[in-house]
Structures are given as C-alpha cells and as structure tokens.
Design an enzyme around this catalytic site. Structure first.
Site, PDB file in Angstrom:
ATOM      1  CD  GLU A  36      10.562  12.990  12.059  1.00 29.17           C
ATOM      2  OE1 GLU A  36       9.305  12.963  11.922  1.00 29.17           O
ATOM      3  OE2 GLU A  36      10.966  12.092  11.425  1.00 29.17           O
ATOM      4  CE  LYS A  48      -2.440   3.221   1.838  1.00 27.78           C
ATOM      5  NZ  LYS A  48      -2.185   4.333   1.372  1.00 27.78           N
ATOM      6  CD  GLU A  67      11.700   4.019  10.169  1.00 23.68           C
ATOM      7  OE1 GLU A  67      11.657   5.067  11.005  1.00 23.68           O
ATOM      8  OE2 GLU A  67      12.757   4.039   8.969  1.00 23.68           O
ATOM      9  N   GLY A  90       6.125   4.409   8.730  1.00 16.42           N
ATOM     10  CA  GLY A  90       5.562   6.671   8.424  1.00 16.42           C
ATOM     11  C   GLY A  90       5.843   7.264  10.203  1.00 16.42           C
ATOM     12  CB  SER A  91       3.437   9.269  11.120  1.00 22.42           C
ATOM     13  OG  SER A  91       1.741   8.756  11.117  1.00 22.42           O
ATOM     14  CB  THR A  92       4.930   8.597  16.312  1.00 23.26           C
ATOM     15  OG1 THR A  92       6.568   8.658  15.934  1.00 23.26           O
ATOM     16  CG2 THR A  92       5.269   7.425  17.708  1.00 23.26           C
ATOM     17  CB  ALA A  93      -0.246   9.172  14.431  1.00 17.39           C
ATOM     18  CB  THR A  94       0.278   5.751  11.210  1.00 19.09           C
ATOM     19  OG1 THR A  94      -0.255   6.668  10.584  1.00 19.09           O
ATOM     20  CG2 THR A  94      -0.595   4.450   9.851  1.00 19.09           C
ATOM     21  CB  CYS A 117      12.994   7.968   8.648  1.00 18.27           C
ATOM     22  SG  CYS A 117      13.614   6.717   7.474  1.00 18.27           S
TER      23      CYS A 117
HETATM   24  O1  TXE Z   1       2.538   9.765   7.573  1.00 21.17           O
HETATM   25  P1  TXE Z   1       0.968   8.743   7.788  1.00 21.17           P
HETATM   26  P2  TXE Z   1       2.509  10.517   7.126  1.00 21.17           P
HETATM   27  C1  TXE Z   1       5.868  11.305   9.488  1.00 21.17           C
HETATM   28  C2  TXE Z   1       6.420  13.204   9.355  1.00 21.17           C
HETATM   29  C3  TXE Z   1       5.174  13.169   7.907  1.00 21.17           C
HETATM   30  C4  TXE Z   1       4.116  12.889   9.746  1.00 21.17           C
HETATM   31  C5  TXE Z   1       2.984  12.360   8.699  1.00 21.17           C
HETATM   32  O2  TXE Z   1       6.634  13.794  10.218  1.00 21.17           O
HETATM   33  O3  TXE Z   1       4.946  14.359   8.667  1.00 21.17           O
HETATM   34  O4  TXE Z   1       5.018  11.684   9.625  1.00 21.17           O
HETATM   35  O5  TXE Z   1       3.353  11.484   7.025  1.00 21.17           O
HETATM   36  C6  TXE Z   1      -1.381   4.672   5.668  1.00 21.17           C
HETATM   37  N1  TXE Z   1      -3.535   2.014   9.004  1.00 21.17           N
HETATM   38  N2  TXE Z   1       7.229  10.434   8.541  1.00 21.17           N
HETATM   39  O6  TXE Z   1       0.777  11.270   6.418  1.00 21.17           O
HETATM   40  O7  TXE Z   1       0.002   9.584   8.032  1.00 21.17           O
HETATM   41  C7  TXE Z   1      -1.100   5.994   4.912  1.00 21.17           C
HETATM   42  O8  TXE Z   1      -1.644   5.714   3.667  1.00 21.17           O
HETATM   43  C8  TXE Z   1      -2.845   1.771   8.015  1.00 21.17           C
HETATM   44  C9  TXE Z   1       7.934  10.331   8.879  1.00 21.17           C
HETATM   45  O9  TXE Z   1       2.993  10.271   4.861  1.00 21.17           O
HETATM   46  O10 TXE Z   1       1.855   7.117   8.946  1.00 21.17           O
HETATM   47  C10 TXE Z   1       0.638   6.214   4.309  1.00 21.17           C
HETATM   48  O11 TXE Z   1       0.591   5.209   3.267  1.00 21.17           O
HETATM   49  N3  TXE Z   1      -1.530   2.226   7.420  1.00 21.17           N
HETATM   50  C11 TXE Z   1       7.805   8.805   8.305  1.00 21.17           C
HETATM   51  C12 TXE Z   1       1.119   5.206   5.499  1.00 21.17           C
HETATM   52  O12 TXE Z   1       0.640   5.004   6.559  1.00 21.17           O
HETATM   53  C13 TXE Z   1      -2.141   4.199   7.553  1.00 21.17           C
HETATM   54  C14 TXE Z   1       8.149   8.724   6.671  1.00 21.17           C
HETATM   55  C15 TXE Z   1       2.270   6.958   6.184  1.00 21.17           C
HETATM   56  O13 TXE Z   1       1.054   7.276   6.620  1.00 21.17           O
HETATM   57  C16 TXE Z   1      -3.182   4.129   8.150  1.00 21.17           C
HETATM   58  C17 TXE Z   1       6.824  10.017   5.998  1.00 21.17           C
HETATM   59  C18 TXE Z   1      -3.732   3.726   9.414  1.00 21.17           C
HETATM   60  N4  TXE Z   1      -4.905   4.074  10.026  1.00 21.17           N
HETATM   61  C19 TXE Z   1       6.590  10.498   7.513  1.00 21.17           C
HETATM   62  N5  TXE Z   1      -3.453   5.689   7.900  1.00 21.17           N
HETATM   63  C20 TXE Z   1       9.615   7.999   8.269  1.00 21.17           C
HETATM   64  N6  TXE Z   1       9.604   6.663   9.697  1.00 21.17           N
HETATM   65  O14 TXE Z   1      10.141   8.653   8.020  1.00 21.17           O
HETATM   66  C21 TXE Z   1      -2.417   5.800   7.411  1.00 21.17           C
HETATM   67  N7  TXE Z   1      -1.840   4.384   6.911  1.00 21.17           N
END
Ligand code: TXE
Length: 473
Positions: free
Chosen positions: A380, A175, A248, A226-230, A282
């Site tokens: 960050e 995805k 990660e 991706g993000s810590t929240a996700t 990252c």
């Molecule tokens: O990340 P998200 P986003 C950080 C950076 C950025 C912030 C948000 O600070 O401002 O994260 O970026 C999918 N269950 N990083 O919005 O939201 C979503 O569709 C499963 C750091 O891109 O975490 C996308 O494919 N998946 C990071 C992916 O998760 C879900 C690199 C990442 O989205 C989901 C990028 C769910 N409930 C951003 N909700 C790093 N590690 O370096 C969304 N997604």
C-alpha cells in the site's frame, strides 16, 4: 501560534492546545511551520476519561433515541457553523487543500454523516409471531466505546465512529492520531458545545494511550481505523476485555479496466479514485489493471488529467492536491517509486520529490510497465502513486486483484453487465462499477481479509455499536 491567523481559528486552537510549556509540537504539513502544542496526555488521564464516560453513560442512554438524535442534529449544526474554521485547521495540520475533495469536503461529510447517524431508523424486529411464540430483537447500548483514529481523514473518520455510537446510547472516548490531534480535539470541542458533559471525551496521547484504551476493562467496543499491524494488537487486547471490534485496516484496492472501456471518459474518475486526499485514503485505487487493447490510451488519458491538477499549500484556493502528511509516509512513497524505477517501471509523470513545493511534497506519479510482485504494486503506497499493470486476459486481472491479503474496495470499469460479472468474483468489501471510492451514509462499508471486519454506516453501522437483546414472550 501565528499572529496572522483569523481570530476564530486562534480562539479554537487556544481551547484545545496544551497548557503553556507542555505538549507536543504540531507542524503545518505543507509549510512545516509550528501550529501549536497538542496535549500529550497520559494513561492516567485516559483512565480518568473512561471513568467519567462510564458514569455519564446511563444518563445519556436514558434520554432515549429521540432526545439523543435531537442533540446530535444540534451538534451537526454546530459543526456547520464552525466548518470553515475547522477546515482551515484541518488543512494546515493534515495538509489537505481546502478545495477539491479535501478539507471543506471533509467537514461537509462530518455533518452529513452525523445527521444520518441521528436520523436512521432502527426499530425492534419481530422475529417470530406465529400465535404460539413471540420474540423481538432489540439493540441496546454497549456502554463506553473507544474510538481510535488515523491521520488521513481524521475528522470524518472520527465522526463515523462517534456518531452511531452516541446515537445508540453509548458514551465515547476518542484517541486521535498523534499526527492530527488538534483538528480532532477542535471538532470535539465544537460538538461539546451542545452535548452533555462527559458523553464525548478526547484524550490526546501516544500509542500507549491507544493500547490502554483497547485493553481497558470498562471499554465495551473499539472502533478502529488504522494499520493492519495495530489492528492485530487490538484483536489481541480484546481477548482480555472481550471488547467488540470494528476494524478498518486499509487496503490495496485494485481497479480493472475491461476491453472496450472509453479511456478519456473514465480518466477523471480513475484519477480521483486514486488521488483523492493525495492518495492518502483507505479505499483509494492503489493498483490499476488495464486490458492491453486500451492500455496506452488509459495511461495517456490519466497523465493528461494529472498534469492539470494543481498541488501546493492547502490554504491556497487553487490547489486540489497537497503534501504527504508526515515524513514516514513520504519515505514510503519515495522508496516505492525508487524501487519501481530500479525494476524497470516506466515513470509516465512525476517520479521524484517536488522539493520546490516543500519538504513533504511528492508529485502525482504514474508508473507504467509494472507487474505483480513489485513493491509498488504489492504494498500500500498511501500516497500519490499509481502503478498501472497491463493484462491480456480478464482471468489474470481477477487473480491479481484477489492475490493480496487485503480486501477493502475494488472497481471494475467498462460495460456495466460485464463489470458486474467480474465484480462478483472479487474478494473485497465493496466493488464499485465505473467509479472508485464513493461512499454514502446509507450504504454499509467495511473490509474483508486483512482489511478488517465489521460494517460502518447505515442501519448495519448502528447495529455494530449496540448489543442485540431478544425479548422472548
Ligand atoms: O497507523 P497506526 P499510522 C496505514 C498507512 C500508514 C500506516 C501507519 O499505510 O503508513 O498505516 O500509519 C493508535 N493499540 N494507514 O502509524 O500505527 C495510534 O496512536 C491501540 C491506513 O497512523 O495503525 C493511532 O491513533 N491503538 C489507515 C492509530 O492507532 C494504537 C489510515 C493508528 O495508528 C496502538 C492510516 C495499539 N497498540 C494509516 N498503537 C487506513 N485504514 O486507511 C497505535 N495505536
């Protein structure tokens, strides 16, 4: 789609874009011109993809390591053969320039990491053989692995997730980030020229598709960057399907420059440690702690490097820095710099949007005379901003480095022996000495604390996409 594109790039986009009249518009990050419509697939499409991947998995597993590795090496060759076309599409969609440690570099990383995943040996381990007991530890396929990726290094991070998972006999459903789907789908299309059907499937959709992938009962493992929240939401989902997780989640990497460091010698590596991919990385250096005895020298040397690095549209060969990938990230960077100014930060270079270059360009910004507790240090930035904090006692710098709830990477700069002593006390998955952010397919990589858990790369990375099985007797 633009008529002026090279024919191979138009043809590749045509293979992955949405049917006419459907999908989501994807813009060139630098020029904001329309590239193409990406498919906007549904949860039902995802369910279908997982069913197909599940059906294909036993056959893929049964091929054995040697045959799978052979196919993955051929997939790496296919990536190399299409590298320039993929790099151009990546450059437009993501924004990163072709040159510098950017799009062409990312494509080189894709084939290198795929080859490493294909060829790293993983033998069964004899754990006991004492004449009475005999036991071996094997690593078996998990089943279907879900790969959820970000937009910053969309191709390389996808390969980090896909390569080891396929090698170990899993099938994979990917995805991509909704910000960079076209280049990921194009990468998969190229790999699928040589892989068997349904072993590797991309599903381009929104967050609801990611959420369903993470919670689907037929998914055995989620690889997520991706993000810590996700990441937290994915952990919650795993309570339902017991999926194994590698997370990660980015970080806020600290660098510590020790007394006695040679400012002009370290400045170029400090610069690229912080500003690789225009800071959208990252494990980039995101806060720099410099001893007072070398502080002004380091600030000046970094400014000198920054001022000679060209920023602009990625397809122009001279540029090595590009735009922010999306308006949300641009707003974060802008807000953090404004907040730093309001709290007394000294703008050494940059400091306001580079609107002359385009809507999402922000110049390299060095902010001196900042302190812990300011948003530009504690949050960050994920963009071209580096706060530089002065310290007088290395104990303070170690406490600051460890003071946030993240721990992906860190670095220490100066005498190697002194630096190694400091490194041992830093809470992060990697500590680099006199460099920052360099990665190698043989060396494990992962975070601690809020940066997530699980290792990628090398033998540890293969084990992470497998289930251990003991054969006892
Ligand atoms: O990340 P998200 P986003 C950080 C950076 C950025 C912030 C948000 O600070 O401002 O994260 O970026 C999918 N269950 N990083 O919005 O939201 C979503 O569709 C499963 C750091 O891109 O975490 C996308 O494919 N998946 C990071 C992916 O998760 C879900 C690199 C990442 O989205 C989901 C990028 C769910 N409930 C951003 N909700 C790093 N590690 O370096 C969304 N997604």
């Amino acid at each position: 789609m633009s008529d002026s594109l090279p024919a191979d790039e138009s043809a590749l986009i045509a293979r992955v874009q949405a049917p006419a009249g459907e999908g989501r518009a994807i813009l060139d990050a630098a020029t904001r011109e329309h590239i193409a419509h990406a498919p906007d697939q549904s949860v039902a499409d995802l369910d279908d993809a997982i069913a197909r991947a599940k059906a294909a998995q036993p056959g893929w597993d049964a091929l054995g390591h040697e045959r799978r590795s052979d196919l993955l090496l051929r997939a790496a060759d296919a990536i190399d053969a299409n590298a320039e076309t993929l790099a151009r599409l990546l450059s437009r969609e993501q924004g990163k320039p072709l040159n510098g440690p950017n799009a062409r570099f990312e494509l080189g990383g894709c084939s290198a990491w795929l080859r490493a995943a294909a060829t790293t040996p993983l033998e069964p381990q004899v754990v006991v053989d004492d004449g009475e007991a005999y036991a071996e530890l094997h690593y078996r396929a998990i089943g279907v692995v879900g790969a959820i990726g970000p937009w910053n290094w969309p191709l390389m991070i996808s390969i980090w997730q896909i390569g080891p998972a396929l090698r170990m006999g899993n099938t994979v459903v990917v995805k991509p980030s909704e910000y960079t789907p076209l280049s990921v789908l194009a990468l998969l299309a190229v790999m699928n020229e040589v892989l068997p059907a349904d072993v590797l499937i991309g599903v381009s959709g929104g967050r609801e598709v990611g959420a369903r992938l993470a919670s689907h009962p037929d998914i055995g493992k989620i690889m997520f960057t991706g993000s810590t929240a996700t990441g937290r939401k994915i952990i919650e989902s795993s309570a339902g399907n017991l999926a194994r997780l590698t997370l990660e989640l980015g970080g806020n990497d600290a660098g510590i420059v020790l007394p006695g460091a040679d400012a002009s010698a370290i400045a170029p590596d400090l610069f690229w440690g912080a500003f690789i991919n225009t800071g959208q990385t990252c494990a980039a250096l995101k806060r720099l702690y410099v001893h007072e005895s070398v502080y002004e020298e380091v600030v000046a040397a970094l400014a000198e490097v920054a001022e000679r690095m060209p920023m602009g549209v990625g397809l122009s060969e001279e540029n090595v820095l590009g735009p922010l990938q999306n308006p949300q990230q641009f707003d974060i960077v802008h807000r953090l710099v404004e907040d730093a100014k309001a709290h007394g930060g000294r703008i050494v270079t940059g400091g306001s949007p580079a609107t002359e270059l385009g809507e999402l360009f922000y110049p390299v910004t060095l902010v001196a005379d900042v302190a812990d507790g300011m948003a530009v240090v504690d949050e960050e930035q994920f963009g071209p901003v580096l706060p530089i904090v002065k310290y007088s006692d290395v104990e303070e710098a170690i406490a600051s480095a460890n003071g946030l709830e993240v721990g992906l990477g860190a670095s220490v700069w100066g005498d190697r022996d002194e630096a190694r002593k400091v490194a041992a006390r830093i809470q992060s998955g990697t500590v680099w000495i006199n460099s920052h952010g360099g990665i190698d397919p043989r060396i494990p990589f992962g975070g601690v604390k809020g940066s997530g858990y699980g290792l990628e790369f090398g033998v540890e990375g293969l084990k992470a996409v497998a289930v251990p099985q003991v054969i006892n007797g």
